[in-house]
Design an enzyme around this catalytic site. Structure first.
Site, PDB file in Angstrom:
ATOM      1  N   GLY A  47       0.412  -5.033   0.968  1.00 42.27           N
ATOM      2  CA  GLY A  47      -0.544  -4.963   0.198  1.00 42.27           C
ATOM      3  C   GLY A  47      -0.529  -5.666  -1.328  1.00 42.27           C
ATOM      4  N   GLU A  88       4.643  -5.048   6.897  1.00 42.45           N
ATOM      5  CA  GLU A  88       4.192  -4.020   7.490  1.00 42.45           C
ATOM      6  C   GLU A  88       4.542  -3.669   9.058  1.00 42.45           C
ATOM      7  OE1 GLU A  88       2.711  -6.528   5.753  1.00 42.45           O
ATOM      8  OE2 GLU A  88       0.837  -5.780   4.596  1.00 42.45           O
ATOM      9  N   ALA A  99       0.955  -1.192  -0.138  1.00 47.81           N
ATOM     10  CA  ALA A  99      -0.142  -0.013   0.056  1.00 47.81           C
ATOM     11  C   ALA A  99       0.855   1.240   0.133  1.00 47.81           C
ATOM     12  CB  ALA A  99      -0.944   0.004   1.195  1.00 47.81           C
ATOM     13  N   GLU A 116      -0.535  -9.117  -0.780  1.00 51.06           N
ATOM     14  CA  GLU A 116      -2.069  -9.661  -0.417  1.00 51.06           C
ATOM     15  C   GLU A 116      -2.972  -9.525  -1.543  1.00 51.06           C
ATOM     16  OE1 GLU A 116      -1.909  -6.619   2.664  1.00 51.06           O
ATOM     17  OE2 GLU A 116      -2.667  -7.943   4.001  1.00 51.06           O
TER      18      GLU A 116
HETATM   19  N1  CO8 Z   1       4.466   2.945  -0.945  1.00 51.22           N
HETATM   20  C1  CO8 Z   1       5.071   4.237  -1.459  1.00 51.22           C
HETATM   21  N2  CO8 Z   1       6.203   4.597  -2.123  1.00 51.22           N
HETATM   22  C2  CO8 Z   1       6.900   3.273  -2.285  1.00 51.22           C
HETATM   23  C3  CO8 Z   1       6.437   2.132  -1.959  1.00 51.22           C
HETATM   24  C4  CO8 Z   1       5.200   2.030  -1.099  1.00 51.22           C
HETATM   25  N3  CO8 Z   1       4.844   1.023  -0.469  1.00 51.22           N
HETATM   26  N4  CO8 Z   1       7.475   0.933  -2.119  1.00 51.22           N
HETATM   27  C5  CO8 Z   1       8.297   1.787  -2.957  1.00 51.22           C
HETATM   28  N5  CO8 Z   1       8.017   3.244  -3.085  1.00 51.22           N
HETATM   29  C6  CO8 Z   1       8.549   4.107  -3.784  1.00 51.22           C
HETATM   30  C7  CO8 Z   1      10.047   4.692  -3.086  1.00 51.22           C
HETATM   31  O1  CO8 Z   1       9.467   5.703  -2.078  1.00 51.22           O
HETATM   32  C8  CO8 Z   1      10.727   5.186  -4.032  1.00 51.22           C
HETATM   33  O2  CO8 Z   1      10.093   6.566  -4.270  1.00 51.22           O
HETATM   34  P1  CO8 Z   1      11.113   7.647  -4.813  1.00 51.22           P
HETATM   35  O3  CO8 Z   1      12.263   7.420  -6.067  1.00 51.22           O
HETATM   36  O4  CO8 Z   1      10.260   8.825  -5.114  1.00 51.22           O
HETATM   37  O5  CO8 Z   1      12.172   8.023  -3.645  1.00 51.22           O
HETATM   38  C9  CO8 Z   1      10.496   4.184  -5.268  1.00 51.22           C
HETATM   39  O6  CO8 Z   1       9.187   3.760  -4.828  1.00 51.22           O
HETATM   40  C10 CO8 Z   1      11.481   3.232  -5.460  1.00 51.22           C
HETATM   41  O7  CO8 Z   1      11.547   2.555  -4.208  1.00 51.22           O
HETATM   42  P2  CO8 Z   1      12.933   2.578  -3.568  1.00 51.22           P
HETATM   43  O8  CO8 Z   1      14.123   3.498  -3.889  1.00 51.22           O
HETATM   44  O9  CO8 Z   1      12.948   2.106  -1.964  1.00 51.22           O
HETATM   45  O10 CO8 Z   1      13.606   1.092  -4.334  1.00 51.22           O
HETATM   46  P3  CO8 Z   1      14.589   0.007  -3.955  1.00 51.22           P
HETATM   47  O11 CO8 Z   1      15.023  -0.835  -4.963  1.00 51.22           O
HETATM   48  O12 CO8 Z   1      15.680   0.605  -3.067  1.00 51.22           O
HETATM   49  O13 CO8 Z   1      13.803  -0.879  -2.772  1.00 51.22           O
HETATM   50  C11 CO8 Z   1      11.721  -2.021  -1.848  1.00 51.22           C
HETATM   51  C12 CO8 Z   1      12.484  -1.517  -3.105  1.00 51.22           C
HETATM   52  C13 CO8 Z   1      12.330  -3.014  -1.073  1.00 51.22           C
HETATM   53  C14 CO8 Z   1      10.261  -2.424  -2.497  1.00 51.22           C
HETATM   54  C15 CO8 Z   1      11.193  -0.711  -1.131  1.00 51.22           C
HETATM   55  O14 CO8 Z   1      11.058   0.339  -1.788  1.00 51.22           O
HETATM   56  C16 CO8 Z   1      10.393  -1.106   0.112  1.00 51.22           C
HETATM   57  O15 CO8 Z   1      10.785  -1.551   1.132  1.00 51.22           O
HETATM   58  N6  CO8 Z   1       9.205  -0.420  -0.190  1.00 51.22           N
HETATM   59  C17 CO8 Z   1       8.269  -0.543   1.050  1.00 51.22           C
HETATM   60  C18 CO8 Z   1       7.472  -1.968   1.349  1.00 51.22           C
HETATM   61  C19 CO8 Z   1       6.690  -1.943   2.252  1.00 51.22           C
HETATM   62  O16 CO8 Z   1       6.832  -1.793   3.395  1.00 51.22           O
HETATM   63  N7  CO8 Z   1       5.338  -2.377   1.777  1.00 51.22           N
HETATM   64  C20 CO8 Z   1       4.398  -2.591   2.989  1.00 51.22           C
HETATM   65  C21 CO8 Z   1       3.556  -1.265   3.001  1.00 51.22           C
HETATM   66  S1  CO8 Z   1       2.361  -1.174   4.171  1.00 51.22           S
HETATM   67  C22 CO8 Z   1       1.007  -2.222   3.466  1.00 51.22           C
HETATM   68  O17 CO8 Z   1       1.001  -2.717   2.246  1.00 51.22           O
HETATM   69  C23 CO8 Z   1      -0.283  -2.376   4.065  1.00 51.22           C
HETATM   70  C24 CO8 Z   1      -1.247  -2.953   3.224  1.00 51.22           C
HETATM   71  C25 CO8 Z   1      -2.573  -3.235   4.012  1.00 51.22           C
HETATM   72  C26 CO8 Z   1      -3.579  -1.861   3.842  1.00 51.22           C
HETATM   73  C27 CO8 Z   1      -4.704  -2.357   4.747  1.00 51.22           C
HETATM   74  C28 CO8 Z   1      -5.895  -1.240   4.786  1.00 51.22           C
HETATM   75  C29 CO8 Z   1      -7.189  -1.902   5.572  1.00 51.22           C
END
Ligand code: CO8
Length: 258
Positions: free
Chosen positions: A109, A132, A65, A112
């Site tokens: 997400g 998360e 998400a 999921e």
């Molecule tokens: N949300 C927003 N932006 C994201 C997300 C995300 N989940 N993941 C990556 N991005 C963005 C980064 O911010 C970055 O943007 P920018 O270039 O503007 O800084 C761009 O994508 C590229 O990402 P990275 O530079 O971090 O790329 P890497 O190759 O270094 O890393 C990863 C890739 C490992 C995927 C890393 O980006 C990461 O850890 N992302 C977050 C993963 C995460 O924590 N996901 C869980 C999110 S919470 C969730 O999903 C809850 C769902 C349930 C909702 C329930 C509602 C009831």
């Protein structure tokens, strides 16, 4: 309808739906999930569509998400607005089969969403996770429920509590994905699985999907009864007659979805 965060192509009875937020690794926000729910609901109502393939980019199916969007939300926003409930409800009500073709990250997400599909075909570079916990929250659209049913308590707890990622090989071994293929072959494999499904009778395809999904909701005897009654009812279709006659006459069946 023109979408901003997904791309939909319909060809040869298959709807290919591609998540398309390249700058945010296909992070799921309300707009994307709303468009996805709309596109999948439209595919359900489109007689030309017999199977759906959902995919992302080579680098990310979806990295979760949208953390930026969620960081600006309060309890009242997420609880009061029941974040993602309407959209995920619509996605899981689609009765036609949906194959997730996962390359790269399927996190939070994203993992999921892949699990809301009927089965997952993974590229060998795929990484699954429920990170998360690292954000001070927990999974919210199936990561503690569907993942546990898919891979069992030990691994689901491990994933949800440590936030570690699972590679494609472990995901296949654990039962999260049905097949792993080299990344370059992912779309060919997913599209040919979809084409195989598209050849069948839609009536029995939807019945099979409904029966398997029922197994997650009811006790065994209820599930077996549900299955048996669906099996019985398929004998009211022309496609059952055609399927069995075609076998006996040693020819390919011509199903007409009735
Ligand atoms: N949300 C927003 N932006 C994201 C997300 C995300 N989940 N993941 C990556 N991005 C963005 C980064 O911010 C970055 O943007 P920018 O270039 O503007 O800084 C761009 O994508 C590229 O990402 P990275 O530079 O971090 O790329 P890497 O190759 O270094 O890393 C990863 C890739 C490992 C995927 C890393 O980006 C990461 O850890 N992302 C977050 C993963 C995460 O924590 N996901 C869980 C999110 S919470 C969730 O999903 C809850 C769902 C349930 C909702 C329930 C509602 C009831």
């Amino acid at each position: 309808m023109a979408y901003e965060t997904i791309i939909v192509e319909i060809e040869d009875h298959i709807a290919l739906v591609k998540l398309n937020r390249p700058d945010a690794m296909n992070a799921l926000n309300t707009k994307l999930l709303g468009e996805l729910a709309d596109a999948l609901t439209a595919a359900q109502g489109n007689d030309k569509v017999r199977c759906i393939v959902l995919t992302g980019s080579e680098k990310a199916f979806a990295a979760g998400a949208d953390i930026k969007m969620m960081s600006e939300m309060s309890f009242t926003d997420v609880f009061g607005g029941d974040l993602f409930a309407t959209e995920t409800g619509a996605i899981t009500r689609v009765r036609k089969p949906i194959i997730a073709a996962v390359s790269g990250y399927a996190l939070g997400g994203g993992c999921e969403l892949a699990m809301m599909c009927d089965f997952i075909i993974a590229a060998d570079n795929a990484k699954f996770g429920q990170p998360e916990i690292n954000l001070g929250v927990i999974a919210g659209i199936g990561g503690t429920q569907r993942l546990t049913r898919a891979i069992g308590k030990a691994k689901a707890m491990d994933m949800n509590l440590t936030g570690r990622f699972m590679d494609a090989e472990e995901a296949e071994r654990s039962g999260l994905v049905s097949r792993v293929v080299p990344a370059k072959k992912l779309m060919d494999e997913a599209m040919s699985a979809a084409a195989k499904i598209a050849e069948k009778s839609m009536i029995s395809v939807m019945a099979a999907k409904e029966a398997v999904n029922r197994s997650f909701e009811v006790p065994l005897q209820e599930g077996l009864l549900f299955e048996r009654r669906l099996f019985n009812s398929l004998f009211a279709t022309d496609d059952q007659t055609e399927g069995m006659n075609a076998f006996l006459e040693k020819r390919e069946p011509q199903f007409r979805d009735r």
